[in-house]
Design a protein around this motif. Structure first.
Motif, PDB file in Angstrom:
ATOM      1  N   ASN A   1       3.646   3.935   7.652  1.00 28.79           N
ATOM      2  CA  ASN A   1       4.134   5.283   7.322  1.00 28.79           C
ATOM      3  C   ASN A   1       3.707   5.619   5.898  1.00 28.79           C
ATOM      4  OD1 ASN A   1       5.515   7.676   6.967  1.00 28.79           O
ATOM      5  ND2 ASN A   1       7.429   6.914   7.833  1.00 28.79           N
ATOM      6  N   ILE A   2       2.423   5.807   5.710  1.00 31.27           N
ATOM      7  CA  ILE A   2       1.870   6.024   4.373  1.00 31.27           C
ATOM      8  C   ILE A   2       2.321   7.348   3.760  1.00 31.27           C
ATOM      9  CG2 ILE A   2      -0.301   7.074   5.103  1.00 31.27           C
ATOM     10  CD1 ILE A   2      -1.590   5.143   2.967  1.00 31.27           C
ATOM     11  N   VAL A   3       2.712   8.309   4.583  1.00 28.60           N
ATOM     12  CA  VAL A   3       3.154   9.609   4.071  1.00 28.60           C
ATOM     13  C   VAL A   3       4.665   9.651   3.821  1.00 28.60           C
ATOM     14  CG1 VAL A   3       1.238  10.885   5.085  1.00 28.60           C
ATOM     15  CG2 VAL A   3       3.320  10.547   6.405  1.00 28.60           C
TER      16      VAL A   3
ATOM     17  N   THR B   1      10.377   8.384  11.763  1.00 27.96           N
ATOM     18  CA  THR B   1       9.932   6.988  11.851  1.00 27.96           C
ATOM     19  C   THR B   1       9.447   6.622  13.247  1.00 27.96           C
ATOM     20  OG1 THR B   1      12.182   6.221  12.250  1.00 27.96           O
ATOM     21  CG2 THR B   1      11.414   6.249   9.960  1.00 27.96           C
ATOM     22  N   ASP B   2       9.864   7.360  14.257  1.00 26.09           N
ATOM     23  CA  ASP B   2       9.375   7.082  15.611  1.00 26.09           C
ATOM     24  C   ASP B   2       7.887   7.416  15.727  1.00 26.09           C
ATOM     25  OD1 ASP B   2      11.826   6.180  16.451  1.00 26.09           O
ATOM     26  OD2 ASP B   2      12.398   8.061  17.412  1.00 26.09           O
ATOM     27  N   LEU B   3       7.435   8.406  14.986  1.00 35.27           N
ATOM     28  CA  LEU B   3       6.040   8.811  15.040  1.00 35.27           C
ATOM     29  C   LEU B   3       5.181   8.086  14.004  1.00 35.27           C
ATOM     30  CD1 LEU B   3       3.861  10.654  16.231  1.00 35.27           C
ATOM     31  CD2 LEU B   3       4.581  12.412  14.598  1.00 35.27           C
TER      32      LEU B   3
ATOM     33  N   LEU C   1       8.227   2.830  10.142  1.00 39.72           N
ATOM     34  CA  LEU C   1       9.379   2.665   9.252  1.00 39.72           C
ATOM     35  C   LEU C   1       9.015   3.027   7.822  1.00 39.72           C
ATOM     36  CD1 LEU C   1      10.944  -0.655  10.604  1.00 39.72           C
ATOM     37  CD2 LEU C   1      11.570   1.705  11.129  1.00 39.72           C
ATOM     38  N   LEU C   2       9.978   3.567   7.094  1.00 44.74           N
ATOM     39  CA  LEU C   2       9.778   3.944   5.695  1.00 44.74           C
ATOM     40  C   LEU C   2       9.633   2.695   4.828  1.00 44.74           C
ATOM     41  CD1 LEU C   2      12.437   6.785   5.511  1.00 44.74           C
ATOM     42  CD2 LEU C   2       9.942   7.055   5.530  1.00 44.74           C
ATOM     43  N   GLY C   3       8.990   2.855   3.692  1.00 47.19           N
ATOM     44  CA  GLY C   3       8.732   1.725   2.800  1.00 47.19           C
ATOM     45  C   GLY C   3       9.976   1.057   2.259  1.00 47.19           C
ATOM     46  N   ASP C   4      11.066   1.810   2.076  1.00 47.16           N
ATOM     47  CA  ASP C   4      12.286   1.214   1.523  1.00 47.16           C
ATOM     48  C   ASP C   4      13.234   0.692   2.601  1.00 47.16           C
ATOM     49  OD1 ASP C   4      13.088   3.656   2.510  1.00 47.16           O
ATOM     50  OD2 ASP C   4      14.050   4.334   0.668  1.00 47.16           O
ATOM     51  N   THR C   5      12.785   0.699   3.855  1.00 51.68           N
ATOM     52  CA  THR C   5      13.573   0.162   4.970  1.00 51.68           C
ATOM     53  C   THR C   5      13.510  -1.365   4.939  1.00 51.68           C
ATOM     54  OG1 THR C   5      12.967   2.074   6.303  1.00 51.68           O
ATOM     55  CG2 THR C   5      13.817   0.157   7.487  1.00 51.68           C
TER      56      THR C   5
END
Length: 141
Positions: free
Chosen positions: A57-59, A64-66, A69-73
């Motif tokens: 998820n670079i953006v 998050t399904d598309l 996962l986010l970087g801070d997850t």
């Protein structure tokens, strides 16, 4: 684990460059960004340095399904209904992509796959070599 490489005169078995990477890394308690950074640094210390390593998820999109996962997850932990998987696919324009994804069983018939990390190499054999290192590092094998 070893690969068989064919040389000009005969075949020989070479050990994977896994020993050059760090010992198995326990991602428990770390975020996706922290794990991606660790994997990138370990790969850069080997002779198998990839083109790039990034979180899926670079953006940093909230979907998050598309996008993944986010970087801070927190890095997901394996269980009987959740696991981290590694795969290799052909890139869109050139090269090969090593995908590290989180797969979760939502109910008995539905699985959800969300991206964690992407690694790009320019050749298929390089992708397999990098995938072997990452698999060993994250204890996916």
């Amino acid at each position: 684990m070893a690969f068989l490489f064919y040389g000009p005169s005969m075949s020989e078995t070479l050990d994977l460059p896994v020993a050059l990477a760090a010992a198995p890394f326990d991602p428990a308690g770390k975020t996706v960004d922290e794990v991606v950074t660790h994997v990138e640094r370990a790969l850069r210390r080997t002779e198998n340095e990839p083109e790039w390593v990034s979180q899926a998820n670079i953006v940093n999109d909230a979907n998050t399904d598309l996008y993944g996962l986010l970087g801070d997850t927190p890095w997901p932990e394996d269980s009987s209904t959740r696991r981290v998987s590694l795969s290799i696919e052909r890139g869109n324009s050139e090269g090969w992509i090593i995908r590290v994804d989180f797969i979760e069983l939502v109910d008995t018939r539905y699985r959800k796959c969300r991206g964690l990390m992407r690694i790009k190499t320019l050749s298929r054999s390089h992708a397999w070599s990098v995938a072997a290192i990452v698999s060993r590092m994250l204890d996916l094998d």
